[in-house]
Design a protein around this motif. Structure first.
Motif, PDB file in Angstrom:
ATOM      1  N   UNK A   1       0.761  -0.954  -0.121  1.00  0.00           N
ATOM      2  CA  UNK A   1      -0.059  -0.025   0.133  1.00  0.00           C
ATOM      3  C   UNK A   1       0.980   1.328   0.022  1.00  0.00           C
ATOM      4  N   UNK A   2       0.435   2.197  -0.912  1.00  0.00           N
ATOM      5  CA  UNK A   2       0.993   3.325  -0.694  1.00  0.00           C
ATOM      6  C   UNK A   2       0.166   4.482  -1.328  1.00  0.00           C
ATOM      7  N   UNK A   3      -0.102   5.530  -0.403  1.00  0.00           N
ATOM      8  CA  UNK A   3      -0.916   6.762  -0.641  1.00  0.00           C
ATOM      9  C   UNK A   3      -2.189   6.332  -1.350  1.00  0.00           C
ATOM     10  N   UNK A   4      -2.689   5.429  -0.668  1.00  0.00           N
ATOM     11  CA  UNK A   4      -4.196   4.753  -0.671  1.00  0.00           C
ATOM     12  C   UNK A   4      -4.176   3.933  -1.730  1.00  0.00           C
ATOM     13  N   UNK A   5      -3.108   3.530  -2.425  1.00  0.00           N
ATOM     14  CA  UNK A   5      -3.169   2.727  -3.548  1.00  0.00           C
ATOM     15  C   UNK A   5      -2.784   1.056  -3.006  1.00  0.00           C
ATOM     16  N   UNK A   6      -3.639   0.269  -3.299  1.00  0.00           N
ATOM     17  CA  UNK A   6      -3.460  -0.844  -2.853  1.00  0.00           C
ATOM     18  C   UNK A   6      -3.132  -2.073  -3.828  1.00  0.00           C
ATOM     19  N   UNK A   7      -2.028  -2.669  -3.736  1.00  0.00           N
ATOM     20  CA  UNK A   7      -1.548  -3.761  -4.868  1.00  0.00           C
ATOM     21  C   UNK A   7      -1.206  -5.022  -4.161  1.00  0.00           C
ATOM     22  N   UNK A   8      -1.850  -6.290  -4.641  1.00  0.00           N
ATOM     23  CA  UNK A   8      -1.443  -7.469  -4.405  1.00  0.00           C
ATOM     24  C   UNK A   8      -0.683  -7.975  -5.655  1.00  0.00           C
ATOM     25  N   UNK A   9       0.284  -8.938  -5.146  1.00  0.00           N
ATOM     26  CA  UNK A   9       1.183  -9.165  -6.486  1.00  0.00           C
ATOM     27  C   UNK A   9       1.220 -10.940  -6.210  1.00  0.00           C
ATOM     28  N   UNK A  10       0.858 -11.748  -7.208  1.00  0.00           N
ATOM     29  CA  UNK A  10       0.892 -13.074  -7.266  1.00  0.00           C
ATOM     30  C   UNK A  10       2.407 -13.200  -7.717  1.00  0.00           C
ATOM     31  N   UNK A  11       3.339 -13.498  -6.811  1.00  0.00           N
ATOM     32  CA  UNK A  11       4.789 -13.554  -7.423  1.00  0.00           C
ATOM     33  C   UNK A  11       5.146 -15.067  -7.876  1.00  0.00           C
ATOM     34  N   UNK A  12       6.272 -15.203  -8.396  1.00  0.00           N
ATOM     35  CA  UNK A  12       6.690 -16.579  -9.067  1.00  0.00           C
ATOM     36  C   UNK A  12       8.202 -16.607  -8.642  1.00  0.00           C
ATOM     37  N   UNK A  13       8.689 -17.900  -8.541  1.00  0.00           N
ATOM     38  CA  UNK A  13       9.887 -18.232  -8.114  1.00  0.00           C
ATOM     39  C   UNK A  13      10.023 -19.838  -7.850  1.00  0.00           C
TER      40      UNK A  13
END
Length: 293
Positions: free
Chosen positions: A207-219
């Motif tokens: 989250x930053x400045x009200x922007x929420x981000x969800x990331x499906x990572x790979x590895x």
């Protein structure tokens, strides 16, 4: 009523509540064979079968359901009466069983364990697992969780501390790879993934400045332990998304470095939850007071 009969009824009520001889034995601090013996003795004395048993399951018979429906309110009344004696004790007394996620157990139970030093009659049983547990069915007095939705018959109390995630990697990893500037850049990185016991992969949230981000990572590496994630990241195998408290020793000695700090700004609250019963044991009340924020 004889003492032996009361004891058998108490064992019956425990098995009926859990529908498990093993869990009833754990709750009562005895062996499974002792529980089985008590149930056989009770069934012999009353002349009816109270449970249907198979190698995989236990269920109440019609007679057992009728008995439990009449017996449980009386047992609850007796438990409340006994717990009322705690007001005459200088310290709480009895055993508290608590379920807590394995990943955060070391960071939230310090105050709870401290109760044992000042309350000689109190016992604490902790089961640490990241699996979702029905605390009533499994015989726990309380559980600890993050802010997931709980059933309506549960009371949740915010406890300390709060937790914050951080993204970390080793110096050697950052020598080979440019540090991500935004969460979206993680798609170009080798990430160490966390899997719940159900097999579900945990997505990284920012989250930053009200922007929420969800990331499906790979590895290439997937583990079920934050400790393993931190160790793997320190070995240069990829980026890890772990608690700041877990990363702290590695950050202190330089084995890990942070990235995406301006996106890792959200503190997550932890809750102690328990059934919304009218009567609570003095031990559980002491635990609530010790842990709540």
């Amino acid at each position: 009523m004889e003492t032996a009969e009361l004891a058998e009824l108490a064992v019956f009520a425990s098995v009926a509540k859990h529908l498990s001889f093993r869990q009833a034995a754990t709750e009562r601090g005895t062996s499974g064979s002792a529980v089985s013996h008590s149930i056989r003795s009770l069934e012999s004395r009353v002349g009816v079968r109270l449970f249907h048993r198979t190698t995989r399951s236990v269920s109440l018979s019609e007679a057992g359901e009728a008995l439990y429906a009449r017996l449980e309110p009386a047992m609850a009344g007796m438990r409340a009466a006994l717990d009322g004696l705690n007001s005459f004790r200088a310290t709480p007394f009895g055993t508290i069983r608590i379920n807590v996620p394995n990943a955060i157990a070391p960071y939230v139970l310090g105050e709870a364990m401290g109760l044992l030093a000042s309350n000689a009659g109190l016992k604490l049983e902790v089961v640490a697992t990241d699996s979702l547990v029905d605390i009533v069915q499994e015989g726990f007095d309380a559980g600890i969780r993050f802010g997931e939705r709980l059933s309506q018959d549960m009371i949740a109390v915010r406890i300390k501390p709060k937790f914050r995630f951080t993204v970390v990697g080793s110096p050697s990893y950052f020598e080979r790879n440019r540090a991500p500037m935004t969460p979206h850049d993680l798609h170009g990185h080798e990430c160490i993934r966390y899997a719940f016991p159900s097999g579900t992969i945990f997505n990284w949230e920012f989250a930053k400045d009200g922007d929420m981000v969800k990331v499906e990572v790979a590895g290439a590496l997937t583990v079920d332990s934050q400790e393993l994630m931190a160790d793997a990241a320190a070995r240069g195998l990829g980026l890890a998304y772990i608690w700041e408290a877990r990363a702290a020793p590695y950050l202190h000695d330089g084995r890990l470095r942070r990235c995406l700090e301006d996106w890792c700004t959200v503190d997550e609250s932890v809750f102690l939850y328990f059934p919304s019963r009218k009567h609570q044991s003095a031990g559980l009340r002491a635990l609530i007071d010790a842990l709540k924020a």
